[in-house]
Design a protein around this motif. Structure first.
Motif, mmCIF file in Angstrom:
data_model
loop_
_atom_site.group_PDB
_atom_site.id
_atom_site.type_symbol
_atom_site.label_atom_id
_atom_site.label_comp_id
_atom_site.label_asym_id
_atom_site.label_seq_id
_atom_site.Cartn_x
_atom_site.Cartn_y
_atom_site.Cartn_z
ATOM 1 N N SER A 134 -3.923 2.762 -12.640
ATOM 2 C CA SER A 134 -3.720 1.390 -12.217
ATOM 3 C C SER A 134 -2.245 1.170 -11.907
ATOM 4 N N SER A 135 -1.981 0.215 -11.031
ATOM 5 C CA SER A 135 -0.587 -0.100 -10.712
ATOM 6 C C SER A 135 0.098 -0.858 -11.848
ATOM 7 N N PRO A 195 6.701 0.286 -3.691
ATOM 8 C CA PRO A 195 6.594 -0.326 -5.030
ATOM 9 C C PRO A 195 7.133 0.560 -6.152
ATOM 10 N N VAL A 196 7.035 1.879 -6.000
ATOM 11 C CA VAL A 196 7.613 2.780 -7.009
ATOM 12 C C VAL A 196 9.131 2.649 -7.008
ATOM 13 N N THR A 238 -4.608 9.671 -11.397
ATOM 14 C CA THR A 238 -4.594 8.338 -10.796
ATOM 15 C C THR A 238 -4.876 7.299 -11.879
ATOM 16 N N SER A 266 4.722 3.542 -0.859
ATOM 17 C CA SER A 266 5.470 4.093 -1.988
ATOM 18 C C SER A 266 6.652 3.222 -2.383
ATOM 19 N N LYS A 316 0.796 -1.219 0.000
ATOM 20 C CA LYS A 316 0.000 0.000 0.000
ATOM 21 C C LYS A 316 0.832 1.274 0.000
ATOM 22 N N LYS A 342 -0.548 3.958 -1.839
ATOM 23 C CA LYS A 342 -0.743 3.409 -3.185
ATOM 24 C C LYS A 342 -0.227 4.358 -4.268
ATOM 25 N N THR A 365 10.064 -0.675 -8.612
ATOM 26 C CA THR A 365 9.870 -0.655 -10.062
ATOM 27 C C THR A 365 10.971 0.120 -10.761
ATOM 28 N N LYS A 369 -6.312 7.999 -1.145
ATOM 29 C CA LYS A 369 -5.000 7.555 -1.597
ATOM 30 C C LYS A 369 -4.015 8.706 -1.781
ATOM 31 N N LEU A 377 2.031 3.868 -6.513
ATOM 32 C CA LEU A 377 2.362 3.288 -7.816
ATOM 33 C C LEU A 377 1.260 3.529 -8.835
ATOM 34 N N SER A 378 -0.001 3.602 -8.382
ATOM 35 C CA SER A 378 -1.116 3.827 -9.302
ATOM 36 C C SER A 378 -1.226 5.281 -9.740
#
Length: 427
Positions: free
Chosen positions: A259-260, A158-159, A257, A156, A154, A292, A162, A222, A294-295
């Motif tokens: 999708s991931s 994941p950013v 905003t 940051s 949930k 969230k 990636t 978000k 990444l989205s």
């Protein structure tokens, strides 16, 4: 009796050579020595040059990549290639390898990742499985990350994960055009020959990203809260820390905003990681404290960049079904098979481990046998389990029926003004 200190009683002198061999008063002897030393020096220089010019890394097998059309040659034809970042967790080695097999093509490049919850033995097992596969060894296009990144679902992190994976792939290969990040919950709905064939007709800078500037009460949850992601400073997952205050929306740029999941161009990722424009870094700092992120990160960077705002297509080519009670994708099963295939999507999310629908996709869409790589135009073996036992030219694509479904979906996106009307539109 001789005196011990006399010169005649000293140690024997070394044997003398005939003066006829090296007479340094003779010009011919001097010339011979100079020529001998010159020859030795020349041989030494040539040996050093030959050793330095030899490749430091193994090259792809010539049977897969004929010399006249080497895929890694800068002068090769501009056929498309995809960089995949495939990630899993503890106990996901089998699922990760299955996803690798189902998305494999010698032209692409693959970076495999297991998060810190997976033991080191899983990482070693994964690396050994890659090294033992003759196709992977021949193409030299599958790598395993040795140091794991922790990505909190949930937050940051994941950013960060990636961008880290994309930066590694930028260094590993110079020829890929698009970047796709997959988890073991994802699965392809088209073959790689289908996908690469369709992408060959598109500009190399196009980005498939779901995006919207509309911020309702769900999106507000978000974007406005201030959080601290434990994935940025802890080695294992804990509860995310929320601040008591909420921040206002920014005025220096507009928030979007989406999708991931997205399909991003190499040029855009170079802009985010290596570019001289400061916008990607400013937005990275802003979304570091956003749930969230990444989205929202990539759609916001794209739509606020004058260079890339016209390269975005408002569709990520992913099929999923939302569970509205949880506001998350529900698990797909065999009852969803016809809908997901007819949608023209390139990938589906999410799937349970070893669900029967995956076997159905392998059999009816991908034509892939268990424990074998995805067949394509480069496979010359007999049908069945030995389809890819004999290799042909990896640059040959043989798209199937799924390519027509994907083509229809993309043509619909680009026709009747749909492309421009839904591109970074501020509502």
């Amino acid at each position: 009796m001789q005196n011990p200190s006399s010169p005649s009683d000293s140690a024997p002198s070394p044997p003398s050579f005939p003066s006829s061999i090296f007479n340094f008063r003779d010009p011919k002897s001097i010339l011979f020595v100079i020529l001998a030393f010159s020859l030795i020096s020349l041989l030494l220089i040539l040996s050093l040059l030959s050793s330095s010019s030899s490749p430091s890394h193994p090259t792809p097998d010539p049977f897969l990549f004929p010399a006249h059309r080497m895929v890694f040659d800068e002068t090769a034809p501009s056929d498309p290639s995809i960089a995949y970042l495939i990630s899993g967790s503890r106990g996901d080695v089998g699922r990760l390898l299955r996803l690798l097999f189902a998305t494999y093509h010698p032209r692409n490049h693959y970076l495999l990742h297991l998060d810190p919850s997976a033991p080191q033995s899983d990482r070693v097992r994964l690396a050994l499985s890659v090294q033992s596969n003759p196709v992977f060894r021949a193409a030299q296009n599958v790598d395993v990350m040795g140091k794991a990144d922790f990505a909190y679902f949930k937050g940051s992190s994941p950013v960060s994960f990636t961008l880290h994976g994309a930066s590694i792939l930028l260094r590993l290969s110079v020829k890929w055009n698009w970047f796709i990040s997959l988890s073991v919950d994802d699965y392809p709905l088209v073959t790689q020959d289908d996908l690469l064939h369709i992408l060959s007709f598109l500009p190399k800078d196009v980005n498939f990203v779901n995006h919207s500037s509309y911020i309702g009460w769900k999106e507000s949850r978000k974007l406005r809260p201030i959080i601290v992601d434990p994935g940025l400073y802890l080695s294992e997952g804990t509860e995310m820390f929320f601040a008591t205050q909420k921040r206002e929306y920014p005025q220096a740029y507009r928030l979007f905003t989406g999708s991931s999941f997205s399909i991003l161009s190499r040029r855009f990722l170079e802009f985010c990681i290596l570019g001289e424009d400061n916008l990607p870094r400013i937005l990275l700092m802003y979304f570091a404290n956003t749930p969230k992120s990444l989205s929202s990160y990539f759609p916001t960077v794209l739509c606020n960049s004058g260079r890339f705002s016209r390269t975005i297509i408002n569709q990520n080519l992913l099929y999923n079904s939302l569970d509205r009670r949880l506001d998350e994708p529900r698990a797909l099963n065999s009852s969803d098979f016809h809908d997901m295939i007819n949608s023209g999507a390139a990938f589906g999310r999410k799937f349970q481990p070893d669900d029967s629908v995956l076997d159905l996709i392998d059999k009816q869409v991908l034509g892939r046998s268990p424990e074998s790589v995805l067949p394509g135009g480069w496979c010359l073996g007999d049908p069945g389990n030995e389809t890819c036992s004999t290799w042909g030219d990896a640059n040959i694509l043989r798209p199937g029926p799924a390519s027509r479904r994907l083509e229809k979906a993309i043509v619909k996106l680009l026709s009747n003004g749909t492309y421009r009307n839904y591109q970074c539109k501020f509502e």
